[in-house]
Design a protein around this motif. Structure first.
Motif, mmCIF file in Angstrom:
data_model
loop_
_atom_site.group_PDB
_atom_site.id
_atom_site.type_symbol
_atom_site.label_atom_id
_atom_site.label_comp_id
_atom_site.label_asym_id
_atom_site.label_seq_id
_atom_site.Cartn_x
_atom_site.Cartn_y
_atom_site.Cartn_z
ATOM 1 N N ASN A 64 0.781 -1.269 -0.011
ATOM 2 C CA ASN A 64 0.040 0.187 -0.153
ATOM 3 C C ASN A 64 0.953 1.132 0.075
ATOM 4 O OD1 ASN A 64 -2.290 -1.372 0.272
ATOM 5 N ND2 ASN A 64 -2.588 -1.431 2.245
ATOM 6 N N SER A 65 1.974 1.233 0.413
ATOM 7 C CA SER A 65 2.985 2.291 0.316
ATOM 8 C C SER A 65 3.969 2.470 -0.693
ATOM 9 C CB SER A 65 4.048 2.151 1.620
ATOM 10 O OG SER A 65 3.245 1.971 2.857
ATOM 11 N N LEU A 66 3.916 1.361 -1.619
ATOM 12 C CA LEU A 66 4.969 1.454 -2.795
ATOM 13 C C LEU A 66 4.066 1.905 -4.105
ATOM 14 C CD1 LEU A 66 6.985 -1.620 -2.275
ATOM 15 C CD2 LEU A 66 7.864 0.670 -2.284
ATOM 16 N N ASN A 67 4.403 2.741 -4.780
ATOM 17 C CA ASN A 67 3.739 3.204 -6.236
ATOM 18 C C ASN A 67 3.614 1.999 -7.302
ATOM 19 O OD1 ASN A 67 2.649 4.278 -8.492
ATOM 20 N ND2 ASN A 67 3.369 6.365 -7.682
ATOM 21 N N PRO A 68 2.511 1.398 -7.463
ATOM 22 C CA PRO A 68 2.288 0.177 -8.274
ATOM 23 C C PRO A 68 2.667 0.559 -9.689
ATOM 24 C CG PRO A 68 0.279 1.225 -7.803
ATOM 25 C CD PRO A 68 1.121 2.025 -7.017
ATOM 26 N N PHE B 221 -8.178 -7.485 6.161
ATOM 27 C CA PHE B 221 -8.796 -6.107 5.630
ATOM 28 C C PHE B 221 -8.910 -6.193 4.067
ATOM 29 C CE2 PHE B 221 -9.494 -1.441 5.261
ATOM 30 C CZ PHE B 221 -10.649 -1.284 5.725
ATOM 31 N N GLY B 222 -7.837 -6.449 3.454
ATOM 32 C CA GLY B 222 -7.748 -6.494 2.203
ATOM 33 C C GLY B 222 -8.551 -7.551 1.295
ATOM 34 N N SER B 223 -8.769 -8.482 2.084
ATOM 35 C CA SER B 223 -9.729 -9.730 1.453
ATOM 36 C C SER B 223 -11.131 -9.384 1.660
ATOM 37 C CB SER B 223 -9.126 -10.864 1.875
ATOM 38 O OG SER B 223 -9.254 -11.198 3.302
ATOM 39 N N LEU B 224 -11.546 -8.272 2.348
ATOM 40 C CA LEU B 224 -13.061 -8.149 2.680
ATOM 41 C C LEU B 224 -13.457 -6.937 1.828
ATOM 42 C CD1 LEU B 224 -13.044 -8.949 6.532
ATOM 43 C CD2 LEU B 224 -13.669 -10.413 4.792
ATOM 44 N N SER B 225 -14.488 -7.343 1.166
ATOM 45 C CA SER B 225 -14.997 -6.135 0.252
ATOM 46 C C SER B 225 -15.697 -4.866 1.424
ATOM 47 C CB SER B 225 -16.227 -6.374 -0.476
ATOM 48 O OG SER B 225 -16.576 -5.313 -1.162
ATOM 49 N N PRO B 226 -15.056 -3.849 1.229
ATOM 50 C CA PRO B 226 -15.612 -2.671 2.265
ATOM 51 C C PRO B 226 -16.931 -2.270 1.851
ATOM 52 C CG PRO B 226 -14.038 -1.687 0.513
ATOM 53 C CD PRO B 226 -14.116 -3.268 0.309
ATOM 54 N N ARG B 227 -17.633 -2.784 0.627
ATOM 55 C CA ARG B 227 -18.681 -2.066 0.228
ATOM 56 C C ARG B 227 -19.915 -3.286 0.608
ATOM 57 N NH1 ARG B 227 -15.478 -0.935 -3.867
ATOM 58 N NH2 ARG B 227 -15.575 1.283 -4.551
#
Length: 540
Positions: A101-105, A370-376
């Motif tokens: 999340n901190s590195l620019n993809p 957190f990354g594997s659960l949809s926030p929506r």
């Protein structure tokens, strides 16, 4: 005067009546060359304190009801944006917890590491590249020198973390803030990175603020420890004093929370759930205008294994050893060659449509909850999704009942099923991920680093949960982890991977206590060997 002085620092989010007091009047000093450890569970205020030093909080949503932060006699609370730009990444650097999340993809790793050198040191391209290569060697990532044009997502999680550490060390900062710097690292690289950080603090006089939930790292690295909970520092003292004679009940609970116990014996009548023979995953290396194949990256190279009902097979090895690739291949999520038999049925040559009915029986729990659960989606929708996909569960009311039962089984209140993932703690989110897999009543669960992002107290709870569920449902676990203490508490057998090849395998106790291969010996030494205490006994 100390290099860094923090006095009565408070941090709040929002305004009355919705104000959240994240940090409450904390004070501490940091001397040149000193290492302090800040420990505590998620939500205790550790990272918020660190972000305050560099003024990286989301102002004005975040604000300081009180406090002073003085760095080398300068008041950072009153520093301008221009002042902070000169300090960040140059005099004070930070290693963030989530590297991806901190590195620019969109930028190569070479560009991202050299950027701080161009901005602060004004180095030309040739000198910057030489420094980048030197930094990659420092953090044990020398092989990446041939891949400076590669993007961050082309590296493993542990390699991404080392790239972040190289960026932070680029300008030889006076203070390095390390927020869970070894969470994604395997034990041997973890030992290398910690040794590097210790050497740099001694060689450069660099001060280090180490934020972590791994108490073993704190004991090895820190001169002084600050224990935080609910936004307050509840205990402070020299490291050995905190570990040998803790005073506060919270500190005592933290120190007693390491995963313990061993898995229950495998049932005598346990049938084989999964077998792989000579499994290979080779990725082609293509070069030239016509993209001709000139070689292969052998991510998994001739691996054979067996897993029975009610058994846990631990897969261990360094970052890039092929652990996650092996798991994806076994689930037929990665193309491979070799034989795979699941629940008595050969599945290697099945089409995607033919595999679909089997998917309910083989589930996966990912590393980052957190990354594997949809926030929506609400928790109910997340857990219900698998039932809908496989046409299970009956009508809406019946599915609500099944989801509630799954949540109850993993230790969550079923009445919370209409909430969203951000309303839960890290440990609770991981339990939601387990419930999502469990609701389908699988025979096999792949656990890919399921505890690495969790606090020690929560780790112990999740380990107990996995053990209880295994006994109750006779689940087979394929458990991937770099944390060998957790592996020891869960696994019946262990497979040690290195560069895609099995270097050693056998019963967990035998591999951990009496490893035969030099590579396995190095892994176990890095994981379990702690400096002898006053009695001369090495803790294991």
């Amino acid at each position: 005067m100390a290099l860094l002085e923090i006095r009565n620092l408070s941090v709040s989010f929002g305004q009355v009546p919705n104000e959240v007091k994240a940090v409450k009047s904390i004070s501490f000093d940091l001397e040149r060359g000193q290492t302090i450890g800040i420990v505590g569970e998620s939500g205790s205020g550790k990272s918020v304190t660190a972000l305050s030093i560099l003024k990286l909080l989301p102002y004005p949503t975040a604000w300081h009801p009180s406090g002073q932060i003085r760095f080398d006699r300068a008041d950072l609370m009153r520093a301008t944006d221009e002042d902070m730009r000169r300090i960040r990444g140059n005099r004070i650097a930070m290693i963030f917890q989530e590297p991806i999340n901190s590195l620019n993809p969109l930028h190569s790793i070479g560009e991202q590491i050299s950027e701080v050198l161009h901005i602060h040191k004004h180095l030309d391209k040739r000198k910057a590249q030489a420094r980048v290569e030197e930094l990659l060697d420092l953090v044990g990532l020398g092989e990446a020198k041939e891949r400076l044009h590669a993007l961050p997502q082309e590296f493993s999680g542990g390699q991404q973390q080392r790239i972040m550490i190289a960026m932070a060390l680029a300008n030889d900062p006076e203070i390095l803030i390390a927020d869970e710097p070894t969470t994604a690292l395997d034990v041997t690289i973890q030992a290398q990175v910690l040794k590097l950080l210790k050497e740099l603090t001694q060689k450069l006089g660099m001060a280090l603020i180490l934020i972590t939930h791994d108490l073993g790292i704190v004991r090895r690295m820190a001169d002084t420890v600050h224990v935080m909970t609910n936004g307050q520092i509840v205990e402070t003292g020299p490291t050995e004093q905190i570990f040998t004679d803790p005073q506060h009940p919270y500190t005592k609970r933290l120190l007693g929370s390491e995963p313990k116990g061993r898995p229950d014996p495998i049932p005598a009548d346990a049938k084989e759930i999964l077998r792989a023979t000579d499994l290979r995953v080779w990725f082609p290396i293509k070069k030239g205008v016509v993209r001709r194949v000139v070689g292969h990256i052998k991510a998994v190279d001739g691996v054979s294994l067996s897993l029975r009902e009610g058994e846990t097979l631990g897969i261990v090895g360094e970052s890039g050893s092929g652990k996650s690739t092996l798991a994806r291949a076994l689930l037929r999520l990665e193309s491979s060659t070799g034989e795979i038999i699941f629940d008595g049925q050969p599945i290697q040559n099945l089409s995607w449509a033919q595999m679909r009915p089997l998917r309910a029986d083989m589930q996966i729990v990912f590393q980052d909850p957190f990354g594997s659960l949809s926030p929506r989606l609400s928790v109910f929708q997340i857990v219900e999704e698998g039932l809908l996909v496989h046409g299970l569960g009956g009508d809406y009311a019946a599915r609500r009942e099944l989801v509630g039962a799954a949540l109850h089984e993993v230790g969550l209140d079923p009445t919370t099923m209409d909430r969203y993932p951000h309303e839960f703690s890290g440990g609770q989110r991981q339990r939601i991920c387990v419930a999502r897999a469990l609701v389908l009543k699988p025979k096999l669960m792949v656990l890919d680093e399921p505890t690495s992002a969790l606090d020690m107290t929560v780790q112990a709870q999740i380990v107990e949960l996995f053990r209880d569920l295994q006994v109750k449902h006779r689940l087979a676990y394929l458990f991937i982890s770099h944390d060998l203490k957790v592996v020891r508490a869960l696994a019946h057998d262990i497979v040690v991977l290195r560069k895609g090849i099995v270097v050693e395998s056998g019963p967990a106790e035998a591999v951990i206590e009496n490893p035969k291969e030099p590579y396995t010996q190095a892994l176990m030494k890095a994981a379990f060997e702690i400096e002898a205490d006053e009695t001369g006994v090495v803790a294991r």
